[in-house]
Design a protein around this motif. Sequence first.
Motif, PDB file in Angstrom:
ATOM      1  N   UNK A  51       7.684  27.445  -2.884  1.00  0.00           N
ATOM      2  CA  UNK A  51       6.575  26.667  -2.921  1.00  0.00           C
ATOM      3  C   UNK A  51       5.115  27.397  -1.993  1.00  0.00           C
ATOM      4  N   UNK A  52       3.903  27.171  -2.035  1.00  0.00           N
ATOM      5  CA  UNK A  52       3.244  27.894  -1.219  1.00  0.00           C
ATOM      6  C   UNK A  52       3.045  28.073   0.046  1.00  0.00           C
ATOM      7  N   UNK A  53       2.999  26.654   0.352  1.00  0.00           N
ATOM      8  CA  UNK A  53       3.462  26.645   2.476  1.00  0.00           C
ATOM      9  C   UNK A  53       4.673  27.251   2.514  1.00  0.00           C
ATOM     10  N   UNK A  54       5.734  27.637   1.827  1.00  0.00           N
ATOM     11  CA  UNK A  54       6.736  28.591   2.225  1.00  0.00           C
ATOM     12  C   UNK A  54       6.689  29.956   1.903  1.00  0.00           C
ATOM     13  N   UNK A  55       5.787  30.516   1.068  1.00  0.00           N
ATOM     14  CA  UNK A  55       5.620  31.760   0.810  1.00  0.00           C
ATOM     15  C   UNK A  55       4.796  31.864   2.211  1.00  0.00           C
ATOM     16  N   UNK A  56       3.961  31.182   2.371  1.00  0.00           N
ATOM     17  CA  UNK A  56       2.461  31.558   3.298  1.00  0.00           C
ATOM     18  C   UNK A  56       3.183  31.815   5.023  1.00  0.00           C
ATOM     19  N   UNK A  57       4.301  31.135   5.465  1.00  0.00           N
ATOM     20  CA  UNK A  57       5.083  31.086   6.387  1.00  0.00           C
ATOM     21  C   UNK A  57       5.717  32.253   6.120  1.00  0.00           C
ATOM     22  N   UNK A  58       5.819  32.750   5.239  1.00  0.00           N
ATOM     23  CA  UNK A  58       7.391  34.031   5.075  1.00  0.00           C
ATOM     24  C   UNK A  58       6.250  34.647   5.269  1.00  0.00           C
ATOM     25  N   UNK A  59       4.898  35.304   5.136  1.00  0.00           N
ATOM     26  CA  UNK A  59       3.822  35.963   5.606  1.00  0.00           C
ATOM     27  C   UNK A  59       3.458  35.897   6.795  1.00  0.00           C
ATOM     28  N   UNK A  60       3.449  34.621   7.703  1.00  0.00           N
ATOM     29  CA  UNK A  60       3.352  34.324   9.008  1.00  0.00           C
ATOM     30  C   UNK A  60       4.559  35.342   9.941  1.00  0.00           C
ATOM     31  N   UNK A  61       5.667  34.878   9.093  1.00  0.00           N
ATOM     32  CA  UNK A  61       6.728  35.303   9.580  1.00  0.00           C
ATOM     33  C   UNK A  61       6.855  37.351  10.172  1.00  0.00           C
ATOM     34  N   UNK A 109      -4.108  31.129   9.862  1.00  0.00           N
ATOM     35  CA  UNK A 109      -2.800  30.154  10.546  1.00  0.00           C
ATOM     36  C   UNK A 109      -2.545  29.879  11.701  1.00  0.00           C
ATOM     37  N   UNK A 110      -3.336  30.053  12.898  1.00  0.00           N
ATOM     38  CA  UNK A 110      -2.799  28.766  13.709  1.00  0.00           C
ATOM     39  C   UNK A 110      -4.101  28.153  14.283  1.00  0.00           C
ATOM     40  N   UNK A 111      -4.951  27.780  13.104  1.00  0.00           N
ATOM     41  CA  UNK A 111      -5.712  27.071  12.971  1.00  0.00           C
ATOM     42  C   UNK A 111      -6.125  26.287  11.806  1.00  0.00           C
ATOM     43  N   UNK A 112      -4.255  26.564  11.200  1.00  0.00           N
ATOM     44  CA  UNK A 112      -4.365  25.476   9.815  1.00  0.00           C
ATOM     45  C   UNK A 112      -3.415  24.576  10.397  1.00  0.00           C
ATOM     46  N   UNK A 156      -6.946  31.172  24.901  1.00  0.00           N
ATOM     47  CA  UNK A 156      -8.229  32.099  25.383  1.00  0.00           C
ATOM     48  C   UNK A 156      -8.821  32.965  26.563  1.00  0.00           C
ATOM     49  N   UNK A 157      -8.253  32.800  27.179  1.00  0.00           N
ATOM     50  CA  UNK A 157      -8.702  33.404  28.520  1.00  0.00           C
ATOM     51  C   UNK A 157      -7.357  34.644  28.278  1.00  0.00           C
ATOM     52  N   UNK A 158      -7.020  34.658  27.324  1.00  0.00           N
ATOM     53  CA  UNK A 158      -6.007  35.878  27.288  1.00  0.00           C
ATOM     54  C   UNK A 158      -5.906  36.424  26.234  1.00  0.00           C
ATOM     55  N   UNK A 159      -5.434  36.270  24.830  1.00  0.00           N
ATOM     56  CA  UNK A 159      -5.109  36.823  24.094  1.00  0.00           C
ATOM     57  C   UNK A 159      -6.451  36.324  23.271  1.00  0.00           C
ATOM     58  N   UNK A 160      -7.298  35.280  23.088  1.00  0.00           N
ATOM     59  CA  UNK A 160      -7.631  35.485  22.844  1.00  0.00           C
ATOM     60  C   UNK A 160      -9.329  36.261  22.490  1.00  0.00           C
TER      61      UNK A 160
END
Length: 191
Positions: A51-61, A109-112, A156-160
């Motif tokens: 699925x597209x969701x699985x594909x996107x998750x693989x990119x994230x990993x 990704x982190x905001x989706x 937000x105060x660190x890596x953001x």
Amino acid sequence: MASRKETDTKDRILEVVLDLIAERGFHDAPISEIAKRAGTGPGLIYHYFPSKEYLIHQVYLRVRTIKRQALTEGYSTELSTEEAYTQQWIQAYHFYKKHTREARFLEQYENSPYCVAVPDLKSADYDDNLLYFMSSFRPKKAGGVLADLPPEALHAMSFGLALKLAKSKDFHKPAMLKRIAAASWRALTTE
């Protein structure tokens, strides 16, 4: 075991997805466009990625692995928690500055809604020393060293902050990065 051709095809598809999402976002990255840019058909994409969701998750990993390697390079148990934080913060800045498409992907990704489906990191992903180090980066009420603030504020105060600075056209000198990381540490650990 996957053949070299299969591995190359999967890698090419993942790279195309990363590029396309960094350029256009999740919703403007249809499988048809991914297939066109990867030089393959949609059926082959669905053969490798159900699925597209699985594909996107693989990119994230894949992106998460690249980021983790960048942030943990040079980590030593000899470093104090503050020194380790400073080192990781500076490395995060350089990661975001160098890997702009990965940074854009992670931010989206982190905001989706895709991010909700991400499983927690497993301890098998890290060695024992790094797990100990990471465990200290929790709020005090959870046994860590950070101020008892919402996770979004801590991020937000660190890596953001590292991401925000890396997006600017300016390139901050090492001494300034250390000063900013130190100020971030004080803000994160002060009640």
